[in-house]
Each structure stands twice: as C-alpha cells, then as structure tokens.
Design a protein around this motif. Sequence first.
Motif, mmCIF file in Angstrom:
data_model
loop_
_atom_site.group_PDB
_atom_site.id
_atom_site.type_symbol
_atom_site.label_atom_id
_atom_site.label_comp_id
_atom_site.label_asym_id
_atom_site.label_seq_id
_atom_site.Cartn_x
_atom_site.Cartn_y
_atom_site.Cartn_z
ATOM 1 N N LYS A 16 0.832 -1.206 0.000
ATOM 2 C CA LYS A 16 0.000 0.000 0.000
ATOM 3 C C LYS A 16 0.869 1.259 0.000
ATOM 4 O O LYS A 16 0.621 2.192 -0.771
ATOM 5 N N LYS A 20 1.112 4.145 -2.873
ATOM 6 C CA LYS A 20 0.853 5.559 -2.565
ATOM 7 C C LYS A 20 1.973 6.437 -3.107
ATOM 8 O O LYS A 20 1.726 7.514 -3.643
ATOM 9 N N PRO A 72 -4.626 4.267 -4.603
ATOM 10 C CA PRO A 72 -4.478 3.341 -3.484
ATOM 11 C C PRO A 72 -5.351 3.780 -2.305
ATOM 12 O O PRO A 72 -5.197 4.880 -1.784
ATOM 13 N N PHE A 77 -6.798 -1.063 -4.110
ATOM 14 C CA PHE A 77 -6.319 -0.031 -5.026
ATOM 15 C C PHE A 77 -7.002 -0.227 -6.366
ATOM 16 O O PHE A 77 -7.434 -1.326 -6.708
#
Length: 153
Positions: A16, A20, A72, A77
């Motif tokens: 994650k 990002k 995300p 996502f």
Amino acid sequence: MHYEAMAQDALRGVVKAALKRAAAPEGLPGAHHFYITFKTDAAGVSGPVDLLGKYPDEMTIVLQHQYWDLAPGETFFSVTLQFGGQPKRLSIPYAAVTRFYDPSVQFLLQFEAPAAAAGGDSKALAAAPEPEAAPAGPEGAAKIVSLDQFRKK
C-alpha cells in the motif's frame, strides 16, 4: 495470536505504501516498477468481465510507464491499464495480492492466497500475451506476464 496473519497484513502495508508513492504526482522514482500478482477470484476484485474471464485464477499486472488513475485506498487499489489497446479499470483488494515484485531492486513479497469468492474455482496460473502499447501515454507498455521465471523450482 495469529502472528502469521498479522505479519501478512503488515507486509501488505508495504505494498500500500509503495502504491501511494507511485500515485504521487512525481510517480515512480528512477527505474522502479511493480509486478503485482493477484487472485482474480478473490472477494472484492472487480474489472471488465472479459478480462477477468481470461484469467479465472490469477493475473499479473505491471505498473511501469503506462498506468493511469492509480488510486491506493485503505483496503484496495484501483488502476487503469491498457489491454488490447483499450483502457480498462481494475480494483484489487490488498488481501487479493499474492505477489509484489520490484525488479529494479530485486524486492519480492509473497503472500498466502486468499479464499476464493463464492462461485470461484482454482485453475493454474495463466501466461498472458502482451497487450498493445498505448499511443497517448509515456514510453513503454503495460504488460501481463507470467512469474514462472521467478518461482523457485
């Protein structure tokens, strides 16, 4: 205590965080790019029926030069990639991800496969043809690849 499950969740947090950073305005730094393998039959996976139907068990996407609208979220996502010259949007829960690989630094995370969603069945990993390059995007092309070359034998 379920330490293994907690460790899997923590490592999915790395995925994650990497996504990002990739979604930030400056995008992926240097030569970084991601191969993300996910279970297409996992709960919460969504995308075009024709595309997911080609890969009823598992699919690998590459985020390198040509991806758009990477978003995300906290539990999943979404990203738009080109398949056969057509943009297609995929939404993938982090829990569906089974492999995350950044070949620029030889960084690999492998996760336990999630349970299939109701009605899903298990099939072998499908090797996919390369989709066509997008004419309007940056250099390179989105690819679907088999990760068999990275598997321990």
